[in-house]
Design an enzyme around this catalytic site. Sequence first.
Site, PDB file in Angstrom:
ATOM      1  N   SER A   1      -0.648   5.912  -6.501  1.00  0.00           N
ATOM      2  CA  SER A   1      -1.225   5.312  -5.182  1.00  0.00           C
ATOM      3  C   SER A   1      -1.593   3.686  -5.598  1.00  0.00           C
ATOM      4  O   SER A   1      -1.351   3.322  -6.725  1.00  0.00           O
ATOM      5  CB  SER A   1      -2.693   5.808  -4.843  1.00  0.00           C
ATOM      6  OG  SER A   1      -3.430   4.907  -3.796  1.00  0.00           O
TER       7      SER A   1
ATOM      8  N   TYR B   1     -11.742   8.093  -6.976  1.00  0.00           N
ATOM      9  CA  TYR B   1     -10.255   8.159  -6.656  1.00  0.00           C
ATOM     10  C   TYR B   1      -9.532   7.212  -7.589  1.00  0.00           C
ATOM     11  O   TYR B   1      -8.432   7.625  -8.008  1.00  0.00           O
ATOM     12  CB  TYR B   1     -10.161   7.929  -5.375  1.00  0.00           C
ATOM     13  CG  TYR B   1      -8.611   8.266  -4.720  1.00  0.00           C
ATOM     14  CD1 TYR B   1      -7.860   9.365  -4.799  1.00  0.00           C
ATOM     15  CD2 TYR B   1      -7.986   7.143  -3.963  1.00  0.00           C
ATOM     16  CE1 TYR B   1      -6.466   9.659  -4.448  1.00  0.00           C
ATOM     17  CE2 TYR B   1      -6.556   7.442  -3.551  1.00  0.00           C
ATOM     18  CZ  TYR B   1      -5.949   8.390  -3.864  1.00  0.00           C
ATOM     19  OH  TYR B   1      -4.690   8.790  -3.455  1.00  0.00           O
TER      20      TYR B   1
END
Length: 249
Positions: free
Chosen positions: A135, A148
Site C-alpha cells: 500500500s 495499518y
Amino acid sequence: MTISPDEHVAVVTGASSGIGEATARTLAAQGFHVVVGARRLDRLEHLARDIGGTALELDVTDEDSVDAFAAVLPRVDVLVNNAGGAKGLATVMEADLDDWRWMWETNVLGTLRVTKALLPKLIDSGNGLIVTITSVAAFEAYDNGSGYTSAKHAQAVLHRTLRGELLGQPVRLTEIAPGAVETEFSLVRFDGDEERAAKVYEGISPLVAADVAEVIGFVASRPSHVNLDQIIIKPRDQASPGRFARKQD
Ligand code: NAP
C-alpha cells in the site's frame, strides 16, 4: 485438482472480493489456471466457475488452513499475496490491541505463512513470480493509521527482504503499492458502516480493482529476465495517503 501438464498455476489470496477477485479474472484471461483462496468459499466458488479455476477455502491467519491449502496445489508459478486489510482508525494513544492483532496477523504473518508454504513450489516451477499487495501506507505513516501503516511497512519489508534472499533463484518479486481503491476495504475498516466507508471516496475518482489487476497482469506477462521491483499506483486525485483533491458539490 487436475491441471494439464502445460498449464501454469496462479494463486491469488483474498480473491473473494476487490483487488484479489479482479486479479484472478485478469490472470485467468491470460491463460493461467487460477487457484482462488479466502474464507468466504461461496463467493470463491462462483468466481472459480466463471474463470475455470479452482476455489479453496483459506484463512491466512491459521497455520493448518495454509498447510492444507498448500498441500493440494500440484504446482505454483505465480503467487499474489493480496489477502489483507485495515481495522479502524485510531491514535496510538487510543489504539485497539485487537485491531492491531487482526492487521498484523492478516497482512504480515498471513503473507509470511503463505509465502513460506508455497516458496518451494515457486522455485520448482523454474520461473516463479511473487506479487505482494502492500500500500502507499507501506511508504508513509499517517495520523490515526499506525496499526495499518506499521503492518503494511512490515509486510513490505518481508517482501523486499526476499528479493535479496532469493537472488540467484528463478523467482521474481514485485511489490504493488496502491493508493485509494474502491473495494470492500473501507467497509471492513469501519466494521460495515456504509456511510463512513463511502465518505473515503467522496469527491474523488478512486482507482477500481480492475486498474490494479491490469498492472498485475502486465507484471505477470513480462519476459522471465525482467523484474518489476515496485509499482506505486494512485488515483490522479491523490498525492499521498491523506492528501486528496476533493470536488465540492
Ligand atoms: P477487500 O475488498 O476487503 O478484499 C480483501 C480480501 O482479503 C477479501 O477477499 C477477504 O476475503 C480477504 N481476507 C481478509 N482476511 C483474510 C484471511 N484471514 N484469510 C484469507 N483471506 C482474507 O479489499 P481490497 O481493497 O481488495 O484489499 C486487497 C489488498 O489490497 C489488501 O492487502 C489491502 O490492504 C490492499 N490495499 C487496498 C487498498 C484500497 O484502497 N482498497 C489500498 C492499498 C492496499 P474473506 O473475507 O472472504 O476471507
